[in-house]
Scaffold this motif. Structure first.
Motif, PDB file in Angstrom:
ATOM      1  N   ILE A 106       1.936   6.570 -14.986  1.00  0.00           N
ATOM      2  CA  ILE A 106       0.843   7.243 -15.684  1.00  0.00           C
ATOM      3  C   ILE A 106      -0.397   6.386 -15.490  1.00  0.00           C
ATOM      4  CG2 ILE A 106      -0.002   8.062 -17.907  1.00  0.00           C
ATOM      5  CD1 ILE A 106       2.943   8.404 -18.747  1.00  0.00           C
ATOM      6  N   GLY A 107      -1.319   6.865 -14.658  1.00  0.00           N
ATOM      7  CA  GLY A 107      -2.485   6.089 -14.257  1.00  0.00           C
ATOM      8  C   GLY A 107      -2.322   5.579 -12.836  1.00  0.00           C
ATOM      9  N   SER A 108      -3.450   5.485 -12.128  1.00  0.00           N
ATOM     10  CA  SER A 108      -3.394   5.032 -10.730  1.00  0.00           C
ATOM     11  C   SER A 108      -4.467   3.993 -10.447  1.00  0.00           C
ATOM     12  CB  SER A 108      -3.558   6.222  -9.778  1.00  0.00           C
ATOM     13  OG  SER A 108      -4.849   6.819  -9.918  1.00  0.00           O
ATOM     14  N   GLY A 109      -4.758   3.154 -11.431  1.00  0.00           N
ATOM     15  CA  GLY A 109      -5.765   2.116 -11.252  1.00  0.00           C
ATOM     16  C   GLY A 109      -5.235   0.908 -10.512  1.00  0.00           C
ATOM     17  N   ASN A 110      -5.892  -0.231 -10.714  1.00  0.00           N
ATOM     18  CA  ASN A 110      -5.545  -1.452  -9.978  1.00  0.00           C
ATOM     19  C   ASN A 110      -4.082  -1.840 -10.134  1.00  0.00           C
ATOM     20  OD1 ASN A 110      -8.033  -2.342  -8.705  1.00  0.00           O
ATOM     21  ND2 ASN A 110      -8.826  -2.755 -10.756  1.00  0.00           N
ATOM     22  N   VAL A 111      -3.595  -1.824 -11.386  1.00  0.00           N
ATOM     23  CA  VAL A 111      -2.209  -2.260 -11.630  1.00  0.00           C
ATOM     24  C   VAL A 111      -1.219  -1.309 -10.970  1.00  0.00           C
ATOM     25  CG1 VAL A 111      -0.460  -2.669 -13.389  1.00  0.00           C
ATOM     26  CG2 VAL A 111      -2.805  -3.451 -13.766  1.00  0.00           C
ATOM     27  N   ARG A 154      -1.604   0.595  -8.453  1.00  0.00           N
ATOM     28  CA  ARG A 154      -1.648   0.489  -6.990  1.00  0.00           C
ATOM     29  C   ARG A 154      -0.910  -0.753  -6.501  1.00  0.00           C
ATOM     30  NH1 ARG A 154      -6.290   3.844  -4.785  1.00  0.00           N
ATOM     31  NH2 ARG A 154      -6.660   5.273  -6.522  1.00  0.00           N
ATOM     32  N   ARG A 155      -1.031  -1.855  -7.232  1.00  0.00           N
ATOM     33  CA  ARG A 155      -0.263  -3.052  -6.866  1.00  0.00           C
ATOM     34  C   ARG A 155       1.233  -2.796  -7.058  1.00  0.00           C
ATOM     35  NH1 ARG A 155      -3.859  -5.541  -3.781  1.00  0.00           N
ATOM     36  NH2 ARG A 155      -5.650  -6.330  -4.935  1.00  0.00           N
ATOM     37  N   LEU A 156       1.567  -2.100  -8.132  1.00  0.00           N
ATOM     38  CA  LEU A 156       2.969  -1.810  -8.412  1.00  0.00           C
ATOM     39  C   LEU A 156       3.562  -0.899  -7.346  1.00  0.00           C
ATOM     40  CD1 LEU A 156       5.422  -2.044 -10.255  1.00  0.00           C
ATOM     41  CD2 LEU A 156       4.444  -0.231 -11.687  1.00  0.00           C
ATOM     42  N   ILE A 157       2.795   0.061  -6.891  1.00  0.00           N
ATOM     43  CA  ILE A 157       3.264   0.944  -5.823  1.00  0.00           C
ATOM     44  C   ILE A 157       3.622   0.126  -4.582  1.00  0.00           C
ATOM     45  CG2 ILE A 157       2.485   2.715  -4.181  1.00  0.00           C
ATOM     46  CD1 ILE A 157       0.860   3.897  -6.589  1.00  0.00           C
ATOM     47  N   GLN A 158       2.796  -0.852  -4.250  1.00  0.00           N
ATOM     48  CA  GLN A 158       3.089  -1.710  -3.101  1.00  0.00           C
ATOM     49  C   GLN A 158       4.390  -2.486  -3.303  1.00  0.00           C
ATOM     50  OE1 GLN A 158      -0.430  -4.141  -2.856  1.00  0.00           O
ATOM     51  NE2 GLN A 158      -1.624  -2.582  -1.782  1.00  0.00           N
ATOM     52  N   ILE A 202       8.045   7.939  -5.982  1.00  0.00           N
ATOM     53  CA  ILE A 202       7.003   7.599  -6.956  1.00  0.00           C
ATOM     54  C   ILE A 202       6.147   8.826  -7.248  1.00  0.00           C
ATOM     55  CG2 ILE A 202       5.050   6.108  -7.494  1.00  0.00           C
ATOM     56  CD1 ILE A 202       6.172   4.064  -5.515  1.00  0.00           C
ATOM     57  N   ASN A 203       6.189   9.277  -8.495  1.00  0.00           N
ATOM     58  CA  ASN A 203       5.347  10.368  -8.963  1.00  0.00           C
ATOM     59  C   ASN A 203       4.267   9.799  -9.872  1.00  0.00           C
ATOM     60  OD1 ASN A 203       6.881  12.331  -7.640  1.00  0.00           O
ATOM     61  ND2 ASN A 203       8.276  12.553  -9.386  1.00  0.00           N
ATOM     62  N   VAL A 204       3.044  10.267  -9.712  1.00  0.00           N
ATOM     63  CA  VAL A 204       1.913   9.714 -10.463  1.00  0.00           C
ATOM     64  C   VAL A 204       1.161  10.822 -11.184  1.00  0.00           C
ATOM     65  CG1 VAL A 204      -0.258   8.449 -10.321  1.00  0.00           C
ATOM     66  CG2 VAL A 204       1.651   7.804  -8.833  1.00  0.00           C
ATOM     67  N   TYR A 205       0.898  10.576 -12.468  1.00  0.00           N
ATOM     68  CA  TYR A 205      -0.009  11.452 -13.210  1.00  0.00           C
ATOM     69  C   TYR A 205      -1.317  10.716 -13.432  1.00  0.00           C
ATOM     70  CZ  TYR A 205      -2.517  13.619 -16.996  1.00  0.00           C
ATOM     71  OH  TYR A 205      -3.517  14.163 -17.754  1.00  0.00           O
ATOM     72  N   ASP A 206      -2.392  11.277 -12.927  1.00  0.00           N
ATOM     73  CA  ASP A 206      -3.731  10.753 -13.150  1.00  0.00           C
ATOM     74  C   ASP A 206      -4.714  11.860 -12.800  1.00  0.00           C
ATOM     75  OD1 ASP A 206      -6.245   9.536 -13.107  1.00  0.00           O
ATOM     76  OD2 ASP A 206      -5.442   7.619 -12.437  1.00  0.00           O
ATOM     77  N   PRO A 207      -5.423  12.416 -13.794  1.00  0.00           N
ATOM     78  CA  PRO A 207      -6.350  13.519 -13.497  1.00  0.00           C
ATOM     79  C   PRO A 207      -7.468  13.139 -12.543  1.00  0.00           C
ATOM     80  CG  PRO A 207      -6.624  12.729 -15.757  1.00  0.00           C
ATOM     81  CD  PRO A 207      -5.392  12.081 -15.232  1.00  0.00           C
ATOM     82  N   TYR A 208      -7.731  11.824 -12.388  1.00  0.00           N
ATOM     83  CA  TYR A 208      -8.790  11.381 -11.490  1.00  0.00           C
ATOM     84  C   TYR A 208      -8.283  11.126 -10.067  1.00  0.00           C
ATOM     85  CZ  TYR A 208     -11.432  10.637 -15.793  1.00  0.00           C
ATOM     86  OH  TYR A 208     -12.070  10.816 -16.995  1.00  0.00           O
ATOM     87  N   HIS A 230      -2.639   9.017   0.476  1.00  0.00           N
ATOM     88  CA  HIS A 230      -2.980   7.693   1.007  1.00  0.00           C
ATOM     89  C   HIS A 230      -2.092   6.610   0.387  1.00  0.00           C
ATOM     90  CE1 HIS A 230      -5.424   4.446   2.640  1.00  0.00           C
ATOM     91  NE2 HIS A 230      -5.510   3.934   1.421  1.00  0.00           N
ATOM     92  N   LEU A 231      -1.799   6.747  -0.902  1.00  0.00           N
ATOM     93  CA  LEU A 231      -0.943   5.770  -1.589  1.00  0.00           C
ATOM     94  C   LEU A 231       0.535   5.973  -1.284  1.00  0.00           C
ATOM     95  CD1 LEU A 231      -2.650   5.785  -5.114  1.00  0.00           C
ATOM     96  CD2 LEU A 231      -2.733   3.936  -3.432  1.00  0.00           C
ATOM     97  N   GLY A 232       0.880   7.124  -0.717  1.00  0.00           N
ATOM     98  CA  GLY A 232       2.284   7.416  -0.438  1.00  0.00           C
ATOM     99  C   GLY A 232       3.050   7.835  -1.674  1.00  0.00           C
ATOM    100  N   VAL A 233       2.366   8.533  -2.604  1.00  0.00           N
ATOM    101  CA  VAL A 233       3.003   8.975  -3.845  1.00  0.00           C
ATOM    102  C   VAL A 233       2.766  10.472  -4.017  1.00  0.00           C
ATOM    103  CG1 VAL A 233       2.636   6.718  -4.903  1.00  0.00           C
ATOM    104  CG2 VAL A 233       0.937   8.522  -5.268  1.00  0.00           C
TER     105      VAL A 233
END
Length: 338
Positions: free
Chosen positions: A162-167, A169-173, A182-188, A196-199
């Motif tokens: 939940i969220g796709s900010g700095n943390v 994105r590092r966690l995805i890596q 990896i599924n991501v919820y972030d309206p932005y 691009h993030l592979g999610v």
């Protein structure tokens, strides 16, 4: 043309935590540095006096806010660097309208928080904290007989962020070698950004209802306050792991405790009790076996803290040499960042 003047506001006691002699030497190599000689934070009045004729200011935790009144004295100010995370408590809106560049060290802090989230995913699936505690009590054997067959690996799990900010994105890596979904919820987050993030960009409902592990990394804003309440918590599947190392107020804590008492899923909470000044000693969170608590340690490790000033120094070096800083924050991003 002479060197730019840079005011460093954190007191020496804090500088020892967030800096290194090498970083301070680097700053001095391209600027004339004015330091806070006092063993305390500057008062607003002191900052107003010292900011006259400086080109850049470096702040950190506890620094006085750069207000409109202070800006009236800062006729030459071109860049502010915050050697910490959120800049919102430290700069006023006029900073951005005047075109002053703002940078921070949130991208550096993200490494530590992402590592915390990763290790707690593995800890929870293998119940490692329970074994450590029970080994010291000499009571590990019954627990092992009952739980060993239930232990799980991270490999191949479905992770909901939940969220796709700095943390995040590092966690995805960090998660990529585990072959997870990896599924991501972030309206932005746009579809192109997710690709691009592979999610996978999905709804909040899907993250909550279809994940083996849910990790919360949203910024706290008026829109996200208590975004996880009773209805959302009831969506979490039995056997899942819910991690919050972002902000406590993102979750309705009373609703979370009520749901955790059912024993359906585990929670790892690093920021519980933030809204009430800490977790009461008699809180059910301290008693529930399906809750792992840590006292706000997910942020930068001591090692990582000592890199924060250097991140700002590097951005100042880039800026004063006519290049774009790496960690610039633009006004349009403020509503969605921490």
């Amino acid at each position: 043309m002479g060197k730019p003047k840079v005011l460093v506001t954190p007191p020496r006691t804090l500088m020892k935590r967030i800096s290194t002699p090498e970083a301070e030497s680097e700053l001095s190599s391209f600027s004339d540095v004015i330091i806070n000689e006092m063993d305390r934070h500057l008062t607003p009045a002191e900052l107003e006096e010292m900011i006259v004729d400086v080109d850049g200011v470096i702040t950190s935790w506890g620094s006085p806010k750069i207000t409109s009144d202070i800006l009236k004295k800062a006729k030459k100010l071109r860049i502010i660097g915050h050697a910490a995370g959120s800049v919102k408590p430290y700069v006023c809106d006029e900073v951005f309208s005047r075109g002053i560049v703002v940078v921070n060290a949130a991208s550096e802090i993200a490494y530590s928080v992402a590592e915390y989230a990763l290790v707690q995913m593995i800890n929870s699936l293998r119940e490692i904290p329970d074994y450590i505690r029970l080994m010291k009590e000499g009571a590990e054997k019954p627990f092992k007989r009952e739980h060993e067959v239930l232990s799980r690996d991270l490999m191949g799990k479905k992770i909901g962020l939940i969220g796709s900010g700095n943390v995040a994105r590092r966690l995805i890596q960090l998660l990529k070698p585990f072959n997870v979904i990896i599924n991501v919820y972030d309206p932005y987050l746009s579809k192109a950004g997710a690709d691009h993030l592979g999610v996978n960009k999905v709804s909040l409902e899907e993250v909550l209802s279809e994940s083996d592990i849910i990790s919360l990394h949203a910024a706290l804003t008026p829109e996200t306050y208590h975004m996880i309440g009773k209805k959302e918590l009831e969506m979490i599947p039995d056997g899942a792991v819910f991690i919050n190392c972002a902000r406590g107020a993102l979750v309705d804590e009373e609703a979370l405790i009520s749901e955790l008492k059912k024993g359906r899923f585990k929670a790892v909470l690093d920021v519980a009790g933030e809204e009430t000044g800490g977790i009461p000693q008699d809180s059910d969170l301290r008693k529930l076996d399906n809750v792992y608590l840590t006292p706000g340690i997910a942020g930068p490790s001591g090692e990582r803290q000592r890199r924060l000033f250097g991140v700002i120094v590097e951005d100042f070096r880039l800026f004063f040499s006519g290049k774009e800083p790496k960690n610039r924050i633009v006004k349009e991003e403020l509503p969605k960042i921490a």
